[in-house]
Design a protein around this motif. Structure first.
Motif, PDB file in Angstrom:
ATOM      1  N   ARG A 144       0.816  -1.215   0.000  1.00  0.00           N
ATOM      2  CA  ARG A 144       0.000   0.000   0.000  1.00  0.00           C
ATOM      3  C   ARG A 144       0.850   1.266   0.000  1.00  0.00           C
ATOM      4  O   ARG A 144       0.390   2.333  -0.384  1.00  0.00           O
ATOM      5  N   VAL A 145       2.093   1.157   0.431  1.00  0.00           N
ATOM      6  CA  VAL A 145       2.977   2.318   0.546  1.00  0.00           C
ATOM      7  C   VAL A 145       3.614   2.623  -0.801  1.00  0.00           C
ATOM      8  O   VAL A 145       4.227   1.751  -1.422  1.00  0.00           O
ATOM      9  N   VAL A 146       3.493   3.864  -1.239  1.00  0.00           N
ATOM     10  CA  VAL A 146       4.053   4.265  -2.527  1.00  0.00           C
ATOM     11  C   VAL A 146       5.322   5.094  -2.361  1.00  0.00           C
ATOM     12  O   VAL A 146       6.112   5.231  -3.304  1.00  0.00           O
ATOM     13  N   ALA A 147       5.518   5.674  -1.178  1.00  0.00           N
ATOM     14  CA  ALA A 147       6.713   6.486  -0.923  1.00  0.00           C
ATOM     15  C   ALA A 147       6.922   6.571   0.589  1.00  0.00           C
ATOM     16  O   ALA A 147       6.010   6.301   1.378  1.00  0.00           O
ATOM     17  N   ILE A 148       8.142   6.945   0.982  1.00  0.00           N
ATOM     18  CA  ILE A 148       8.502   7.023   2.402  1.00  0.00           C
ATOM     19  C   ILE A 148       9.053   8.415   2.703  1.00  0.00           C
ATOM     20  O   ILE A 148       9.911   8.925   1.973  1.00  0.00           O
ATOM     21  N   VAL A 149       8.541   9.021   3.764  1.00  0.00           N
ATOM     22  CA  VAL A 149       9.119  10.252   4.302  1.00  0.00           C
ATOM     23  C   VAL A 149       9.821   9.888   5.605  1.00  0.00           C
ATOM     24  O   VAL A 149       9.199   9.347   6.519  1.00  0.00           O
ATOM     25  N   PHE A 150      11.101  10.147   5.671  1.00  0.00           N
ATOM     26  CA  PHE A 150      11.925   9.798   6.820  1.00  0.00           C
ATOM     27  C   PHE A 150      12.263  11.085   7.565  1.00  0.00           C
ATOM     28  O   PHE A 150      13.040  11.909   7.091  1.00  0.00           O
ATOM     29  N   ARG A 151      11.653  11.274   8.724  1.00  0.00           N
ATOM     30  CA  ARG A 151      11.846  12.481   9.527  1.00  0.00           C
ATOM     31  C   ARG A 151      13.032  12.277  10.471  1.00  0.00           C
ATOM     32  O   ARG A 151      12.968  11.459  11.391  1.00  0.00           O
ATOM     33  N   VAL A 152      14.107  13.017  10.231  1.00  0.00           N
ATOM     34  CA  VAL A 152      15.359  12.824  10.976  1.00  0.00           C
ATOM     35  C   VAL A 152      15.638  14.035  11.855  1.00  0.00           C
ATOM     36  O   VAL A 152      15.613  15.176  11.382  1.00  0.00           O
ATOM     37  N   ASP A 153      15.893  13.778  13.123  1.00  0.00           N
ATOM     38  CA  ASP A 153      16.290  14.827  14.073  1.00  0.00           C
ATOM     39  C   ASP A 153      17.317  14.201  15.003  1.00  0.00           C
ATOM     40  O   ASP A 153      16.962  13.617  16.031  1.00  0.00           O
ATOM     41  N   SER A 154      18.583  14.290  14.637  1.00  0.00           N
ATOM     42  CA  SER A 154      19.602  13.528  15.353  1.00  0.00           C
ATOM     43  C   SER A 154      20.966  14.188  15.274  1.00  0.00           C
ATOM     44  O   SER A 154      21.360  14.679  14.209  1.00  0.00           O
ATOM     45  N   PRO A 155      21.728  14.161  16.392  1.00  0.00           N
ATOM     46  CA  PRO A 155      23.091  14.680  16.377  1.00  0.00           C
ATOM     47  C   PRO A 155      24.118  13.643  15.949  1.00  0.00           C
ATOM     48  O   PRO A 155      25.313  13.918  15.928  1.00  0.00           O
ATOM     49  N   GLY A 156      23.673  12.424  15.645  1.00  0.00           N
ATOM     50  CA  GLY A 156      24.595  11.363  15.255  1.00  0.00           C
ATOM     51  C   GLY A 156      24.741  10.307  16.331  1.00  0.00           C
ATOM     52  O   GLY A 156      23.958  10.238  17.271  1.00  0.00           O
ATOM     53  N   GLY A 157      25.747   9.482  16.193  1.00  0.00           N
ATOM     54  CA  GLY A 157      25.956   8.395  17.146  1.00  0.00           C
ATOM     55  C   GLY A 157      26.765   7.279  16.533  1.00  0.00           C
ATOM     56  O   GLY A 157      27.774   7.522  15.862  1.00  0.00           O
ATOM     57  N   SER A 158      26.305   6.068  16.729  1.00  0.00           N
ATOM     58  CA  SER A 158      27.032   4.874  16.307  1.00  0.00           C
ATOM     59  C   SER A 158      27.151   4.772  14.790  1.00  0.00           C
ATOM     60  O   SER A 158      26.163   4.896  14.060  1.00  0.00           O
ATOM     61  N   TYR A 159      28.359   4.490  14.334  1.00  0.00           N
ATOM     62  CA  TYR A 159      28.584   4.276  12.894  1.00  0.00           C
ATOM     63  C   TYR A 159      27.874   3.019  12.420  1.00  0.00           C
ATOM     64  O   TYR A 159      27.231   3.020  11.365  1.00  0.00           O
ATOM     65  N   VAL A 160      27.976   1.936  13.186  1.00  0.00           N
ATOM     66  CA  VAL A 160      27.347   0.681  12.781  1.00  0.00           C
ATOM     67  C   VAL A 160      25.827   0.843  12.721  1.00  0.00           C
ATOM     68  O   VAL A 160      25.168   0.394  11.778  1.00  0.00           O
ATOM     69  N   ALA A 161      25.245   1.510  13.724  1.00  0.00           N
ATOM     70  CA  ALA A 161      23.798   1.726  13.732  1.00  0.00           C
ATOM     71  C   ALA A 161      23.386   2.608  12.554  1.00  0.00           C
ATOM     72  O   ALA A 161      22.368   2.359  11.888  1.00  0.00           O
ATOM     73  N   SER A 162      24.149   3.668  12.289  1.00  0.00           N
ATOM     74  CA  SER A 162      23.846   4.555  11.162  1.00  0.00           C
ATOM     75  C   SER A 162      23.906   3.798   9.844  1.00  0.00           C
ATOM     76  O   SER A 162      23.064   3.982   8.959  1.00  0.00           O
ATOM     77  N   ASP A 163      24.911   2.937   9.714  1.00  0.00           N
ATOM     78  CA  ASP A 163      25.070   2.148   8.491  1.00  0.00           C
ATOM     79  C   ASP A 163      23.894   1.192   8.303  1.00  0.00           C
ATOM     80  O   ASP A 163      23.438   0.966   7.175  1.00  0.00           O
ATOM     81  N   THR A 164      23.395   0.633   9.395  1.00  0.00           N
ATOM     82  CA  THR A 164      22.240  -0.270   9.325  1.00  0.00           C
ATOM     83  C   THR A 164      21.020   0.455   8.765  1.00  0.00           C
ATOM     84  O   THR A 164      20.304  -0.063   7.897  1.00  0.00           O
ATOM     85  N   ILE A 165      20.786   1.677   9.254  1.00  0.00           N
ATOM     86  CA  ILE A 165      19.627   2.451   8.788  1.00  0.00           C
ATOM     87  C   ILE A 165      19.845   2.918   7.345  1.00  0.00           C
ATOM     88  O   ILE A 165      18.924   2.893   6.519  1.00  0.00           O
ATOM     89  N   TRP A 166      21.078   3.338   7.030  1.00  0.00           N
ATOM     90  CA  TRP A 166      21.406   3.747   5.654  1.00  0.00           C
ATOM     91  C   TRP A 166      21.061   2.636   4.670  1.00  0.00           C
ATOM     92  O   TRP A 166      20.544   2.886   3.577  1.00  0.00           O
ATOM     93  N   ARG A 167      21.359   1.400   5.052  1.00  0.00           N
ATOM     94  CA  ARG A 167      21.109   0.271   4.170  1.00  0.00           C
ATOM     95  C   ARG A 167      19.622   0.137   3.852  1.00  0.00           C
ATOM     96  O   ARG A 167      19.252  -0.145   2.701  1.00  0.00           O
ATOM     97  N   GLU A 168      18.760   0.371   4.828  1.00  0.00           N
ATOM     98  CA  GLU A 168      17.322   0.237   4.589  1.00  0.00           C
ATOM     99  C   GLU A 168      16.797   1.355   3.696  1.00  0.00           C
ATOM    100  O   GLU A 168      15.878   1.144   2.903  1.00  0.00           O
ATOM    101  N   VAL A 169      17.367   2.552   3.822  1.00  0.00           N
ATOM    102  CA  VAL A 169      16.999   3.639   2.904  1.00  0.00           C
ATOM    103  C   VAL A 169      17.400   3.269   1.479  1.00  0.00           C
ATOM    104  O   VAL A 169      16.620   3.429   0.527  1.00  0.00           O
ATOM    105  N   THR A 170      18.611   2.730   1.340  1.00  0.00           N
ATOM    106  CA  THR A 170      19.107   2.319   0.018  1.00  0.00           C
ATOM    107  C   THR A 170      18.258   1.188  -0.555  1.00  0.00           C
ATOM    108  O   THR A 170      17.939   1.186  -1.754  1.00  0.00           O
ATOM    109  N   ARG A 171      17.902   0.244   0.293  1.00  0.00           N
ATOM    110  CA  ARG A 171      17.088  -0.896  -0.156  1.00  0.00           C
ATOM    111  C   ARG A 171      15.718  -0.427  -0.628  1.00  0.00           C
ATOM    112  O   ARG A 171      15.205  -0.912  -1.650  1.00  0.00           O
TER     113      ARG A 171
END
Length: 396
Positions: A144-171
């Motif tokens: 049912r989803v045709v597009a995704i809006v990702f609301r980001v409000d973050s100062p950063g943090g873990s590289y591994v965690a960030s990479d995990t989320i980046w992968r899902e955006v790319t996918r």
């Protein structure tokens, strides 16, 4: 290790201040139909007394609340005055109906591995890679989803965690689901990392963004404990087993490993920014180096695509999938908010403080309608401080 700003630090902060100050001046000048120089002069004189603010044209007059309401009624005519939340409840939320669904995923707080959490007692929110990645996967896989809006409000943090989320955006993009990032107050370091591969990035003019860099280190506290008469001893196996120990300085081998990790992360970060933003990697490294930029400056540098809020991002998502202006489209939060029963049964975050805070918050939210009903009947006054409950807030 420093007693004052370093030259690069001072330059970065001055650039941010100049950008934000310029936005304030332009906003006031446009809103009050003044010349920017007049606004700057008023700011330099501030703080202004009421009559001075009227004379400077920053306000139209001085009134008490009842006088302002009387003036409003005279201008608007007969009608009922409603608080914004009550008006929204009656009028209905925009983007609440439609066959096509745009998923709204929140990524709020420090980026960390594991589940997201919110501690009401401290107000600290974390963007847990486990939950945010799951929400993005769920939206990607939902027909049912045709597009995704990702609301980001973050100062950063873990590289591994960030990479995990980046992968899902790319996918999501690879599977044909456009992703539009909407940046809030902050989208820096890991907050920018999770955003940089979106189809489109929308930032506020004042969003603190980029900080394309990496840092690492540790505090060595052996001498501090020694002054208190506390000593430690240990045994270990492996040359770098004590690499992160607060009781020992880095060995030459440990320092080499730490620096190698930081260099690898920085190389990876800048390379992915170049790919995601279609920039030359050398250009990226000129504007990276851990430096922060305002959203306004980030637009000029090509780090974001457009300035605006969440509504602009939703509009960009509609445009990406060809939903015509005026046509209904449903905006749904992913993951689906828990029902009251699910919230009460939720075991909650792991720390004892967070468990207690989450339990208190859930109880207060359950009794909130009753308290408001009593208040409306004149039997209770939460606004007088007898009882207060937190306003609902989106959880990542």
């Amino acid at each position: 290790t420093e007693t004052a700003f370093t030259a690069p630090h001072e330059e970065a902060l001055e650039t941010i201040l100049e950008s934000l100050f310029g936005q304030i001046v332009r906003g006031v000048a446009d809103g009050r139909d003044h010349e920017p120089d007049a606004v700057r002069a008023a700011i330099d004189r501030a703080p202004l007394i009421g009559d001075e603010a009227v004379e400077a044209g920053l306000v139209d007059g001085l009134m008490y609340r009842d006088e302002a309401l009387d003036a409003l009624r005279e201008r608007a005519g007969d009608g009922e005055l409603l608080y914004a939340d009550k008006y929204l409840e009656r009028a209905g939320r925009p983007d609440g109906t439609g066959r096509d669904t745009i998923a709204l995923v929140y990524g709020v707080g420090v980026v960390m591995r594991g589940p997201s959490s919110y501690a009401p007692l401290t107000g600290i929110t974390t963007m847990g890679s486990e939950d945010v990645a799951r929400a993005l996967r769920s939206a990607t896989d939902d027909p049912r989803v045709v597009a995704i809006v990702f609301r980001v409000d973050s100062p950063g943090g873990s590289y591994v965690a960030s990479d995990t989320i980046w992968r899902e955006v790319t996918r999501a993009r690879a599977l044909g689901k456009p992703v539009v990032v909407s940046m809030g107050d902050l989208a820096a370091s890991g907050g920018y990392f999770v955003s940089m591969n979106a189809d489109r990035i929308v930032a506020q003019p004042g969003t603190i963004t980029a900080s394309i860099g990496v840092l690492g280190g540790k505090l060595v506290t052996r001498d501090l404990w020694g002054k208190l008469g506390v000593t430690f001893d240990e045994t270990h196996v492996g040359d770098n087993a004590l690499m992160w120990s607060a009781q020992n300085r880095y060995t030459e081998s440990g320092l080499e490993r730490r620096d190698a990790f930081l260099d690898a992360v920085y190389e990876d970060f800048t390379t992915r920014v170049a790919e995601g933003r279609s920039l030359d990697v050398e250009r990226v490294r000129e504007i990276a180096r851990g430096r922060i930029w305002s959203g306004e400056d980030a637009l000029e540098l090509g780090l974001v695509d457009e300035l605006g809020g969440l509504d602009v991002a939703i509009g960009a998502a509609r445009e990406a999938v060809g939903i015509e202006p005026g046509k209904d489209a449903r905006v749904s939060v992913f993951p689906k908010p828990k029902s009251p029963i699910e919230a009460l049964l939720d075991p909650g975050p792991s720390s004892s403080e967070e468990r207690v805070g989450a339990s208190v918050a859930r109880v207060l939210e359950r009794i909130r309608p009753m308290v408001l009903a009593l208040d409306a009947a004149g039997l209770w006054s939460p606004r007088a401080g007898v009882l207060t409950t937190p306003e609902p807030r989106p959880r990542p």
